[in-house]
Design an enzyme around this catalytic site. Sequence first.
Site, short mmCIF file in Angstrom:
data_model
loop_
_atom_site.label_atom_id
_atom_site.label_comp_id
_atom_site.label_asym_id
_atom_site.label_seq_id
_atom_site.Cartn_x
_atom_site.Cartn_y
_atom_site.Cartn_z
N TYR A 473 53.88 -27.38 -26.01
CA TYR A 473 53.05 -26.17 -25.86
C TYR A 473 53.71 -25.18 -24.90
CZ TYR A 473 49.00 -23.15 -25.56
OH TYR A 473 48.17 -22.06 -25.62
N SER A 553 49.60 -22.53 -31.96
CA SER A 553 49.24 -21.35 -31.18
C SER A 553 50.46 -20.91 -30.35
CB SER A 553 48.01 -21.63 -30.32
OG SER A 553 47.45 -20.43 -29.84
N ASP A 637 41.53 -17.03 -38.98
CA ASP A 637 41.96 -17.09 -37.59
C ASP A 637 41.92 -15.69 -36.99
OD1 ASP A 637 43.12 -17.50 -35.13
OD2 ASP A 637 44.74 -18.76 -35.87
N HIS A 672 41.22 -20.73 -35.94
CA HIS A 672 42.31 -21.14 -35.06
C HIS A 672 42.35 -22.65 -34.86
CE1 HIS A 672 45.54 -20.00 -32.42
NE2 HIS A 672 45.02 -20.64 -31.39
#
Length: 704
Positions: A473, A553, A637, A672
Amino acid sequence: MKKIILILVVTTTIASFGQKLNNVKYPQTKKGETVDQYFDTKIADPYRWLEDDKSAETAAWVKAENKVTYDYLSKIPFRKELKDRLEKLWNYEKISAPFTEGDFAYFFKNNGLQNQSVLYRKDASGKDTVFLDPNTFSKDGTTSLGEMDFSKDGSKMAYSISEGGSDWRKVIVMNALSQKIVEDTLVDVKFSGLSWQGNEGFYYSSYDKPKGSELSAKTDQHKLYFHKLRTSQKEDQVIFGADQKRRYVGGTVTEDDHYLVITASTSTYGNELYIKDLTKPNSPIVTIVDNFNSDNNVIDNEGSQLYIETDLNAPNKRVVTVDANNPKPENWKDFIPETENVLSPSTCSGFIFANYMKDAVSAIKQYDYSGKLVRDIQLPGLGTAGGFSGKKKDKTVYYSFTNYITPGTIYALEPKSGKSAVYQKPKVDFISENYVSKQVFYTSKDGTKIPMMITYKKGLKLNGKNPTILYGYGGFNISLTPSFSIANAVWMENGGIYAVPNLRGGGEYGKKWHDAGTKMQKQNVFDDFIAAAEYLIAKKYTSSDFLAIRGGSNGGLLVGATMTQRPDLMKVALPAVGVMDMLRYHTFTSGAGWAYDYGTSQDSKEMFGYIKGYSPVHNVKKGTHYPATMVTTGDHDDRVVPAHSFKFAAELQEKQTGINPTLIRIDVKAGHGAGKSVAATIQENVDIQAFTLYNMGFKALPKQ
């Protein structure tokens, strides 16, 4: 030099392509002639038309791309076997920790494969009944329960629902005793908590409904409202946020109904902090912190004594106390001082629990309200502990514990004696003792030591041939701590390795670690991820032919940047709901609020050049052999709009050389990720793992 952006929209021409790679014939995607000028540089944006989520053309493209993707996936011989195993392993009862509201104890339960977990309640006799079943909200499980809060006496409840995964919510108010809806539904609520003041009404937050597409139009002025029961939404009073633009505003009432706590920010880091005394009619809103240079939150109060969590002058966070009558930072006194480990405090049963993160693993200390250390909480092992929150009157403190090989277990703590006992242990068909999860430290490009957890089945041979998912991430101060996943369990069951590095940009080592992966240091994040892959290859856990990289993301950006910078490093790339067009991300929904991490292409010529240097959409090069790629996104999203993924997939399909497929899988009626149904989640994981193994050359599941 001041930045000027000029958007030139020229009549669209068709530049069709329909190449056939690895028996995949992609849809023909037209190219427009839109050009943006950033300072003295012109940037073509041929797929700008895919940003129009309301157009029939975009809908047709989505349908055509999904047909190609699902045709490809349907030919993978072990896809059904993988689904059967995932469903079997997923099918176990899941129960949450209970919480008390009024005369009832509430808890969530999922029988196994229910699309949404059901809210139950237990009365004084111990009888359980269904209180609210989100599975009845829609036939296909795509409407989910969001935020909820009960009035102070537990007689009323407000809850939000999300339709199709959207961040835009509806809020419903019900009589909790009769379970009947009591008034009209509130609409157009976004990024909102719900917090009751007494029994008369509640606070919530939202934006004015945008002009144009609700899915992609910019929203940048958040406001806090109070909804008084038995009045219409149009009468709701704006409490805060009407005076100037702030992108995120929230309001929470303290447990004793004494104060309204307001937080306000312009980005995902740093917030102003305010309080309002609710015991005094027409009391003013009092400023505690008047800038966005630190994160601050009131975690509790004892009368006028406030307890504030802050990273002001404490990058790893501390808890301070101050009197609400004079709450400015110069009057703050340390209650739990900063340490070398990152702090995350919570309160329950008249105690404060300090959850520390040491190398991404939890350690818990219990304090009383005089600041005295009561005890260290003994956890069952190395992993992630959460919970430790509730009301002051609660006699039991509940917490969860998990790691990569331990399914989440709930414990009940007696706070006065410190004794813990298992409250709920899931019955999962997974033998933890057959697996190993270890932490290693590797060296990144600039010499920084990075921790990484590597998890796999015992007895695995380090021969460079193990299918491996490297997940990352690296942003927004978010920490990746150990947690159990059924999907990962199945992956490891089939001989796979699951590796998670704690990249810079995350919160694992506090604000300095976060800042080291932001703006013009963002490349550090990609370098850390690349170094993790190189470590796994050098130690023969895997090799480039058996390595997949995955992230969602901001992690989708991570995958997109890594695969365009080092396409030779991995066999498979799995970017999910990623921020792929870094030059334009700030023009959609609340994207401008991410500028603390990214900066924007408008900031300066230097920042524009830096962002362009790693923006995935702008770094796909013709004639390059990219890894087998499956981009995943949702058509609803409205946080990271699907146009990011659409444009990246179109660029890859046009410019890919060689036989590796570049597909895009677009979930319909999905957003999302939050609230996604169990059925949709299982199918997504089936498709991701099947695609990954198939492109690593496996014709059957590689069970050991």
